[in-house]
Design a protein around this motif. Structure first.
Motif, PDB file in Angstrom:
ATOM      1  N   PHE A  45      34.050  46.690  23.648  1.00 25.15           N
ATOM      2  CA  PHE A  45      33.821  47.735  24.300  1.00 25.15           C
ATOM      3  C   PHE A  45      33.775  47.239  25.911  1.00 25.15           C
ATOM      4  O   PHE A  45      33.213  46.119  26.304  1.00 25.15           O
ATOM      5  CB  PHE A  45      32.329  48.184  24.205  1.00 25.15           C
ATOM      6  CG  PHE A  45      32.257  49.464  24.499  1.00 25.15           C
ATOM      7  CD1 PHE A  45      32.224  50.776  23.798  1.00 25.15           C
ATOM      8  CD2 PHE A  45      31.827  49.674  25.922  1.00 25.15           C
ATOM      9  CE1 PHE A  45      31.908  52.067  24.379  1.00 25.15           C
ATOM     10  CE2 PHE A  45      31.343  51.140  26.409  1.00 25.15           C
ATOM     11  CZ  PHE A  45      31.579  52.314  25.746  1.00 25.15           C
ATOM     12  N   PHE A  69      33.062  48.070  29.841  1.00 25.62           N
ATOM     13  CA  PHE A  69      32.197  49.230  30.588  1.00 25.62           C
ATOM     14  C   PHE A  69      32.655  49.544  31.950  1.00 25.62           C
ATOM     15  O   PHE A  69      33.506  48.735  32.425  1.00 25.62           O
ATOM     16  CB  PHE A  69      30.862  48.686  30.861  1.00 25.62           C
ATOM     17  CG  PHE A  69      30.153  48.656  29.366  1.00 25.62           C
ATOM     18  CD1 PHE A  69      29.241  49.643  28.787  1.00 25.62           C
ATOM     19  CD2 PHE A  69      30.135  47.498  28.730  1.00 25.62           C
ATOM     20  CE1 PHE A  69      28.525  49.373  27.642  1.00 25.62           C
ATOM     21  CE2 PHE A  69      29.485  47.219  27.461  1.00 25.62           C
ATOM     22  CZ  PHE A  69      28.629  48.167  27.093  1.00 25.62           C
ATOM     23  N   HIS A 109      30.821  49.359  34.764  1.00 27.74           N
ATOM     24  CA  HIS A 109      30.289  48.553  35.522  1.00 27.74           C
ATOM     25  C   HIS A 109      30.307  46.828  34.923  1.00 27.74           C
ATOM     26  O   HIS A 109      29.611  46.214  35.349  1.00 27.74           O
ATOM     27  CB  HIS A 109      28.973  48.947  35.840  1.00 27.74           C
ATOM     28  CG  HIS A 109      28.987  50.100  36.792  1.00 27.74           C
ATOM     29  ND1 HIS A 109      29.553  50.198  37.886  1.00 27.74           N
ATOM     30  CD2 HIS A 109      28.592  51.389  36.347  1.00 27.74           C
ATOM     31  CE1 HIS A 109      29.325  51.445  38.512  1.00 27.74           C
ATOM     32  NE2 HIS A 109      28.891  52.287  37.493  1.00 27.74           N
ATOM     33  N   PHE A 110      31.360  46.867  34.253  1.00 29.73           N
ATOM     34  CA  PHE A 110      31.614  45.580  33.536  1.00 29.73           C
ATOM     35  C   PHE A 110      30.537  44.875  32.691  1.00 29.73           C
ATOM     36  O   PHE A 110      30.629  44.498  31.648  1.00 29.73           O
ATOM     37  CB  PHE A 110      31.856  44.126  34.676  1.00 29.73           C
ATOM     38  CG  PHE A 110      32.476  44.940  35.819  1.00 29.73           C
ATOM     39  CD1 PHE A 110      33.416  45.824  35.820  1.00 29.73           C
ATOM     40  CD2 PHE A 110      31.909  44.426  37.135  1.00 29.73           C
ATOM     41  CE1 PHE A 110      34.032  46.357  37.060  1.00 29.73           C
ATOM     42  CE2 PHE A 110      32.614  45.083  38.489  1.00 29.73           C
ATOM     43  CZ  PHE A 110      33.702  46.147  38.229  1.00 29.73           C
ATOM     44  N   ASN A 111      29.140  44.966  33.104  1.00 33.93           N
ATOM     45  CA  ASN A 111      27.990  44.520  32.350  1.00 33.93           C
ATOM     46  C   ASN A 111      28.134  43.078  32.015  1.00 33.93           C
ATOM     47  O   ASN A 111      27.633  42.589  30.971  1.00 33.93           O
ATOM     48  CB  ASN A 111      27.727  45.292  31.341  1.00 33.93           C
ATOM     49  CG  ASN A 111      27.441  46.702  31.636  1.00 33.93           C
ATOM     50  OD1 ASN A 111      27.260  46.941  33.092  1.00 33.93           O
ATOM     51  ND2 ASN A 111      27.246  47.669  30.729  1.00 33.93           N
ATOM     52  N   LEU A 112      28.794  42.178  32.781  1.00 31.55           N
ATOM     53  CA  LEU A 112      28.964  40.738  32.586  1.00 31.55           C
ATOM     54  C   LEU A 112      27.459  40.366  32.813  1.00 31.55           C
ATOM     55  O   LEU A 112      26.623  40.562  33.467  1.00 31.55           O
ATOM     56  CB  LEU A 112      29.799  39.896  33.542  1.00 31.55           C
ATOM     57  CG  LEU A 112      31.168  40.248  33.509  1.00 31.55           C
ATOM     58  CD1 LEU A 112      32.162  39.547  34.647  1.00 31.55           C
ATOM     59  CD2 LEU A 112      31.827  40.007  31.833  1.00 31.55           C
ATOM     60  N   PHE A 113      27.073  39.095  32.108  1.00 28.33           N
ATOM     61  CA  PHE A 113      25.826  38.610  32.218  1.00 28.33           C
ATOM     62  C   PHE A 113      25.746  37.434  33.560  1.00 28.33           C
ATOM     63  O   PHE A 113      26.501  36.605  33.407  1.00 28.33           O
ATOM     64  CB  PHE A 113      25.472  37.859  30.912  1.00 28.33           C
ATOM     65  CG  PHE A 113      25.700  38.654  29.798  1.00 28.33           C
ATOM     66  CD1 PHE A 113      25.241  40.072  29.701  1.00 28.33           C
ATOM     67  CD2 PHE A 113      26.479  38.162  28.614  1.00 28.33           C
ATOM     68  CE1 PHE A 113      25.526  40.912  28.587  1.00 28.33           C
ATOM     69  CE2 PHE A 113      26.636  39.062  27.503  1.00 28.33           C
ATOM     70  CZ  PHE A 113      26.157  40.156  27.352  1.00 28.33           C
ATOM     71  N   HIS A 142      29.037  36.475  40.018  1.00 25.54           N
ATOM     72  CA  HIS A 142      28.956  36.681  41.520  1.00 25.54           C
ATOM     73  C   HIS A 142      29.892  36.069  42.263  1.00 25.54           C
ATOM     74  O   HIS A 142      30.195  36.415  43.506  1.00 25.54           O
ATOM     75  CB  HIS A 142      27.551  36.551  41.952  1.00 25.54           C
ATOM     76  CG  HIS A 142      27.195  35.460  41.836  1.00 25.54           C
ATOM     77  ND1 HIS A 142      27.384  34.554  43.113  1.00 25.54           N
ATOM     78  CD2 HIS A 142      26.667  34.322  41.111  1.00 25.54           C
ATOM     79  CE1 HIS A 142      26.796  33.333  42.735  1.00 25.54           C
ATOM     80  NE2 HIS A 142      26.482  33.111  41.698  1.00 25.54           N
ATOM     81  N   GLU A 143      30.652  35.261  41.629  1.00 21.35           N
ATOM     82  CA  GLU A 143      31.492  34.508  42.456  1.00 21.35           C
ATOM     83  C   GLU A 143      33.139  34.988  42.368  1.00 21.35           C
ATOM     84  O   GLU A 143      34.123  34.714  42.644  1.00 21.35           O
ATOM     85  CB  GLU A 143      31.802  33.135  42.013  1.00 21.35           C
ATOM     86  CG  GLU A 143      30.310  32.381  42.371  1.00 21.35           C
ATOM     87  CD  GLU A 143      30.250  31.023  41.560  1.00 21.35           C
ATOM     88  OE1 GLU A 143      29.575  30.024  42.251  1.00 21.35           O
ATOM     89  OE2 GLU A 143      30.749  30.602  40.585  1.00 21.35           O
ATOM     90  N   GLY A 151      35.496  42.365  42.032  1.00 27.35           N
ATOM     91  CA  GLY A 151      35.615  43.305  40.726  1.00 27.35           C
ATOM     92  C   GLY A 151      36.582  43.350  39.918  1.00 27.35           C
ATOM     93  O   GLY A 151      36.407  43.449  38.672  1.00 27.35           O
ATOM     94  N   ALA A 188      35.120  51.707  38.834  1.00 28.66           N
ATOM     95  CA  ALA A 188      34.118  51.108  39.863  1.00 28.66           C
ATOM     96  C   ALA A 188      34.982  50.025  40.718  1.00 28.66           C
ATOM     97  O   ALA A 188      34.328  49.313  41.606  1.00 28.66           O
ATOM     98  CB  ALA A 188      33.241  50.458  39.049  1.00 28.66           C
ATOM     99  N   LEU A 189      36.267  49.807  40.717  1.00 26.83           N
ATOM    100  CA  LEU A 189      36.918  49.038  41.304  1.00 26.83           C
ATOM    101  C   LEU A 189      37.492  49.418  42.489  1.00 26.83           C
ATOM    102  O   LEU A 189      37.996  50.542  42.790  1.00 26.83           O
ATOM    103  CB  LEU A 189      38.143  48.571  40.492  1.00 26.83           C
ATOM    104  CG  LEU A 189      37.651  47.701  39.161  1.00 26.83           C
ATOM    105  CD1 LEU A 189      39.027  47.417  38.302  1.00 26.83           C
ATOM    106  CD2 LEU A 189      37.003  46.630  39.486  1.00 26.83           C
TER     107      LEU A 189
END
Lengths: 242, 234
Positions: free
Chosen positions: A81, A83, A85-89, A135-136, A139, A166-167
């Protein structure tokens, strides 16, 4: 591969999905489009039970996904799946994001998971960012890592919920490129997207949704050249006049 | 001042020990350490229960938190010491009473901090974890808590520091922790109240400042590079 039969969902009084019946065949790429609030995201989220349904049945790979005793975690592990908004940790690096599920669900040893994660990151063109934190990354890069992460459990089906919405515009292409490549490899995909170019080029079929119903299902060729339903005609007219 | 310290340092450090119960600074440190070590896991557990999707878990926790939070610690210490033995028939010592009270109090406050940290995370973090096939518990342990605890660590440290200071309330049930001892010394010396309480204040400062520095160093070591990025949208 995926069969929906009279699927219904309500949010209180609001009929979010109304008698949705459809099929997705193996190796097929289906693009779901339609105006905001038409139930596209709700529909795709019911497929891995991020949303529960109020009526009807959904089966994937021949199994009813609401069968009593079904292990919902095992179900989800077999469905990738992606998303909006990516939802990376954010506390894990790219490669750790891709290794988390395979290692903790005991599908692979750490070394195997790492090797496969690196292979997947290489596949999305980000092997050199394996040790970068989300964060590095830009998007587009984050979304590509998210696709790699979803692939890490080797799912036979991939679901995309507005993966490019969202990009920034200049990053949309790189994500679509990855999705195009996946489709080319025969992945079964359901994509909710507003990227009509992608739909036209990659989709085997397009579902047009409005007010919780699939009003039109057609090949991209038919859908874009002569849409049958008035709502679909309006939607395409609005889209083309943007 | 020097004279004061020369005469009473041992008393200040261990109370009447070995001729009486262990007290003084040693007791304060031991009590604080035990309270922190017991309260942290309990607080974590209560915090997770506070945001549980299951009502049967969430509601009792909410009641416990609201009740304990709305009563002064001083009162709870009184109750625990005078009221509890009358009900249970078991006489608990001063140190044990104080420890239990501190653990309960501290755990409840820590629980609120932990719960706030969890609530502040974007919902997508949970969904991202669950969509990969991780169970609720795995999502918590591997994805949610590592981020939530990092975000609220300043508040957690404040709460732990507050616990050290709260051990001084043992004074009112005659627990011979360092504040009690300082008062005893003051009574004995009689003319040097300022010096005695200055030493006491300094002692607490060293303990609390030491703990917050330690926490700071630990945190910096754990988060060498991973910045706390709550930001999710592009």
């Amino acid at each position: 591969m995926i069969v929906l039969d009279k699927v219904n969902k309500w949010y209180g009084q609001y009929h979010a999905l109304a008698d949705v019946s459809e099929r997705v065949e193996k190796n097929e790429v289906v693009v779901v489009c339609g105006p905001s609030g038409s139930g596209k995201s709700t529909l795709i989220r019911t497929l891995n039970r991020l949303e529960e349904i109020d009526g009807g049945t959904i089966s994937i790979g021949g199994r009813d996904i609401h069968a009593p005793g079904l292990d919902v975690n095992a179900l989800r592990a077999g469905i990738g799946f992606v998303f909006q908004h990516f939802n990376l940790f954010p506390h894990l690096t790219s490669i750790e994001n891709c290794m988390l599920a395979p290692v903790n669900l005991k599908r692979a040893s750490k070394a195997e998971a790492k090797a496969y994660a690196l292979e997947l990151l290489d596949g999305v063109g980000l092997a050199h960012k394996a040790d970068a934190y989300p964060h590095e990354l830009s998007g587009g890069q984050q979304q590509r890592v998210a696709i790699a992460r979803a692939l890490a459990m080797r799912p036979p089906v991939m679901l995309f919920d507005e993966p490019t919405s969202a990009l920034d515009p200049e990053m949309v292409g790189e994500v679509l490129q990855v999705m195009r490549k996946l489709a080319g490899q025969g992945m079964t995909m359901v994509c909710v997207t507003h990227e009509m170019g992608f739909a036209r080029e990659v989709a085997d079929r397009v579902w047009f949704m409005s007010e919780g119903r699939i009003l039109e299902r057609a090949t991209p060729e038919d859908f874009f050249t002569h849409p049958a339903h008035p709502r679909a005609q309006q939607f395409l007219a609005d889209y083309n006049s943007r | 001042m020097i004279e004061l310290i020369q005469d009473y340092w041992l008393y200040f450090l261990v109370g009447q020990y070995p001729n009486g119960p262990l007290g003084g600074l040693t007791l304060t440190v031991l009590l604080s350490a035990a309270a922190l070590l017991l309260a942290m896991p309990l607080g974590l557990l209560l915090g997770v229960a506070r945001v549980s999707p299951w009502r049967a878990v969430r509601w009792p926790t909410a009641v416990l938190v609201q009740v304990v939070r709305a009563v002064p610690l001083l009162l709870v210490v009184f109750w625990a010491y005078f009221f509890l033995p009358a009900v249970t028939g078991v006489k608990t010592g001063q140190a044990t009473t104080m420890l239990m009270t501190l653990v309960l109090f501290d755990a409840v406050y820590l629980a609120e901090i932990v719960a706030a940290g969890i609530r502040a995370l974007p919902k997508g973090q949970f969904e991202g974890a669950r969509s990969l096939g991780l169970s609720y518990a795995q999502a918590l342990r591997l994805v949610i808590l590592p981020q939530a605890l990092r975000h609220v660590s300043p508040s957690l440290v404040s709460q732990l520091v507050a616990t050290i200071k709260a051990t001084s309330l043992g004074y009112i049930i005659g627990l011979s922790e360092v504040s009690f001892i300082a008062t005893q010394v003051n009574t004995l010396v009689f003319t040097k109240a300022v010096e005695v309480y200055l030493v006491l204040a300094l002692t607490y400062f060293i303990l609390c400042f030491g703990l917050s520095r330690l926490a700071f160093l630990l945190e910096r070591r754990m988060t060498a590079r991973a910045a706390p990025a709550i930001k999710v949208t592009a």
